[in-house]
Design a protein around this motif. Sequence first.
Motif, PDB file in Angstrom:
ATOM      1  N   ARG A   4      -9.181  -2.504 -10.808  1.00 43.74           N
ATOM      2  CA  ARG A   4      -8.278  -3.656 -10.882  1.00 43.74           C
ATOM      3  C   ARG A   4      -7.697  -3.926  -9.501  1.00 43.74           C
ATOM      4  O   ARG A   4      -7.433  -2.982  -8.748  1.00 43.74           O
ATOM      5  N   LEU A   5      -7.463  -5.190  -9.200  1.00 43.52           N
ATOM      6  CA  LEU A   5      -6.811  -5.558  -7.946  1.00 43.52           C
ATOM      7  C   LEU A   5      -5.336  -5.764  -8.221  1.00 43.52           C
ATOM      8  O   LEU A   5      -4.881  -6.886  -8.490  1.00 43.52           O
ATOM      9  N   GLU A   6      -4.590  -4.666  -8.208  1.00 41.61           N
ATOM     10  CA  GLU A   6      -3.157  -4.715  -8.478  1.00 41.61           C
ATOM     11  C   GLU A   6      -2.479  -3.590  -7.716  1.00 41.61           C
ATOM     12  O   GLU A   6      -3.118  -2.601  -7.326  1.00 41.61           O
ATOM     13  N   ALA A   7      -1.175  -3.739  -7.500  1.00 42.91           N
ATOM     14  CA  ALA A   7      -0.420  -2.759  -6.725  1.00 42.91           C
ATOM     15  C   ALA A   7      -0.524  -1.372  -7.345  1.00 42.91           C
ATOM     16  O   ALA A   7      -0.442  -1.204  -8.561  1.00 42.91           O
ATOM     17  N   GLY A   8      -0.746  -0.377  -6.483  1.00 46.68           N
ATOM     18  CA  GLY A   8      -0.840   1.002  -6.920  1.00 46.68           C
ATOM     19  C   GLY A   8      -2.258   1.500  -7.099  1.00 46.68           C
ATOM     20  O   GLY A   8      -2.486   2.714  -7.150  1.00 46.68           O
ATOM     21  N   ARG A   9      -3.208   0.594  -7.208  1.00 49.24           N
ATOM     22  CA  ARG A   9      -4.600   1.002  -7.376  1.00 49.24           C
ATOM     23  C   ARG A   9      -5.226   1.353  -6.021  1.00 49.24           C
ATOM     24  O   ARG A   9      -4.784   0.882  -4.966  1.00 49.24           O
ATOM     25  N   ASN A  10      -6.260   2.182  -6.080  1.00 49.35           N
ATOM     26  CA  ASN A  10      -7.037   2.428  -4.872  1.00 49.35           C
ATOM     27  C   ASN A  10      -7.609   1.106  -4.367  1.00 49.35           C
ATOM     28  O   ASN A  10      -7.995   0.244  -5.163  1.00 49.35           O
ATOM     29  N   ALA A  11      -7.675   0.984  -3.064  1.00 48.36           N
ATOM     30  CA  ALA A  11      -8.212  -0.243  -2.462  1.00 48.36           C
ATOM     31  C   ALA A  11      -9.727  -0.188  -2.501  1.00 48.36           C
ATOM     32  O   ALA A  11     -10.399   0.089  -1.504  1.00 48.36           O
ATOM     33  N   ASP A  12     -10.273  -0.438  -3.694  1.00 47.90           N
ATOM     34  CA  ASP A  12     -11.712  -0.498  -3.932  1.00 47.90           C
ATOM     35  C   ASP A  12     -12.066  -1.958  -4.186  1.00 47.90           C
ATOM     36  O   ASP A  12     -11.849  -2.482  -5.286  1.00 47.90           O
ATOM     37  N   ILE A  13     -12.596  -2.630  -3.187  1.00 47.70           N
ATOM     38  CA  ILE A  13     -12.698  -4.090  -3.187  1.00 47.70           C
ATOM     39  C   ILE A  13     -14.073  -4.506  -2.672  1.00 47.70           C
ATOM     40  O   ILE A  13     -14.563  -3.962  -1.684  1.00 47.70           O
ATOM     41  N   ILE A  14     -14.676  -5.485  -3.344  1.00 48.40           N
ATOM     42  CA  ILE A  14     -15.938  -6.054  -2.867  1.00 48.40           C
ATOM     43  C   ILE A  14     -15.811  -7.571  -2.821  1.00 48.40           C
ATOM     44  O   ILE A  14     -14.886  -8.146  -3.424  1.00 48.40           O
ATOM     45  N   ALA A  15     -16.733  -8.207  -2.118  1.00 48.82           N
ATOM     46  CA  ALA A  15     -16.741  -9.675  -2.027  1.00 48.82           C
ATOM     47  C   ALA A  15     -18.165 -10.175  -1.892  1.00 48.82           C
ATOM     48  O   ALA A  15     -19.058  -9.445  -1.431  1.00 48.82           O
TER      49      ALA A  15
END
Length: 473
Positions: free
Chosen positions: A407-418
Motif C-alpha cells: 500500500r502507498l500510505e504512511a508507515g509502509r515500506n517504500a516499495d514503489i513501482i511506476a
Amino acid sequence: MSLIILTLPIFWVNKCSTPFIRTAQAMKTLHRVFGYAIVAVAIAYIIFAAPHIVAAQSHTVINAGHLVDVENGRILTGQQILVTDGHISEVGPRVAAPDGAQRIDLSDSYVMPGLIDAHTHLALQEMDGSDIDDHGSYYYASLIEDTSMRVAQGTMLARAMLEAGFVWVRDTGNNGLYGDVTLRRAIEGGWIPGPNMVTAGRMIAPFGGQFQMNPEKPDLGEPEYFYADSHTEIIRAVRENVHYGATFIKLIIDNQPYIYSVDDVRVAVEEAHDMGVKVMAHAASDEGIRNAVLGGVDSIEHGFNPSDETLELMADRGTYLVGTDFPASRLGETRYWSNVERNKRAHAIGVPMAFGSDVVYYEEGKTRGEQTIGFLFSYVDAELPNAHILRMATMHAADLLGANSGRLEAGRNADIIAMPANPLDDVSALYGVSFVMKDGHVYKEGGQFRWDIPTKLNNPRRKQPRGNMLRQR
C-alpha cells in the motif's frame, strides 16, 4: 555539569591530603572515585550532548502524476510521496518536504505499490533441452543440480524479479537444502539485488512427498522434502525448519494415497503459530483442501478442485487461495479453463485471494519476472476486475506474507513501482515497469536497472526472532 563532576575527585584529594592518603587503602579508594567520575562524565555526555548529534535522515520526494489507488480502484492525479529512511512518511497533493530532499519526477507515470509473488521458486529452474537435460521435471532437476548451483540460478532469477517490479516474494520450497534461506540472507545483507523474501525451507510431507520413490533408493526425495508421518515427526520438522531459517512453513497435504488429516495439520499449525510463523498447504483435492482449512492453515496453494462448500469454508475462516494458474500453453486448455472457472467461483463467494505464480520453468526470450506477470491473465480470463487483480498482487499478498508493504500510505515500506500506462485499464501495463524502489532504494529508473557494488554489507542471522519472522521495522 561534566566540569562539576570532574572537580569532585580533586576536592576529595585536597580534603584528604594527610599521611593517610599514602596508605594502600586510600589509593584504592581514590582509583574508585576517579572511575566513578569517568562514568559520570560519560552519562552526562549521553544525556546532554547526544541529543545534539542526530543521524542524518534520508528524504526523497516522488512526484506521482497518476497514483494508482489499488484499494479503491481509482487514479489520484498530482500526488506526492515523501520517503524517509526507507518508509513512506506522507502521501498527498503537497507533502511537507524538508530542505535538501532528493526529487524523483514520475509526473508522466502511473505509480503504484510494488508487486508481490506469494508462490515462487527462485532456486528452481527446469531446463528442458539444455546440455544437462532435466526433461522439464522438478524431480530430475532436484537430482541433477546441487544446492549451490540452484542458489547461483536463484541469484539471477532474484534480480529478474526485482527488475520486473516484484519487491517481495514467498519462496515455497523445492530449493535443495535451504537454498532459499541462503538467497534471502544474501539479499538482506546487500550481497545481491533481489526482492525481499519469505522462505519455506524444506517442505514437510508424508513419505514420498510429491514423488514416486524407488524402493531401492527411498531417500532420493531428501533433502527436498522433510518426511514426517507422526505428530512427533511433524513437530520436529517444523522446529528444525525454523531453526535453519524458514519464515513460513509449507505442508504437502495430498500428493499420496495417504494424506494429512485435520489433526496432523493442526499439530503443525499450532507449533508454527506459537513461534509467529504462518503455514501454507499444498493441496489439490477437495478433501485435502478441506483438511488443511479445518486444521487452520493460512493459505491454500494451488487448490485446483474445491467444492463451493469448501470455498465457503475458506471465506468464513479467512483462508487465502493462492491459485498458481499456469498458462494454457503449459497446462493445456482443459485444466487451464477449469482453473479459470474456479477463480470465478472463489471471487463470487468472497474467498481471500493472493497472487502466486509457481513459475519453475525456463522460457527462452522471457525473464522470470516477465513470465510471472503472464500468470496474472488467468484472472483476467476469469473476468475479475483489474483493481481486484492488482490488489491480489499487492495488498492481499502483503497481508498474507505479513509484509509491511502493498500500500502507498504512511508507515509502509517504500516499495514503489511506476510504468507509462494505466494498469487499471489493462493489466498488461505491468510489462512496462520503468521504475522500481524497494525499501526506499531505487533499483530501476528510466527503464534501466541499476545496482552498484555495495560498500556496506551485513551477514544476517539464519533463524529469525520469535514472533517477528520478517523483522519488520
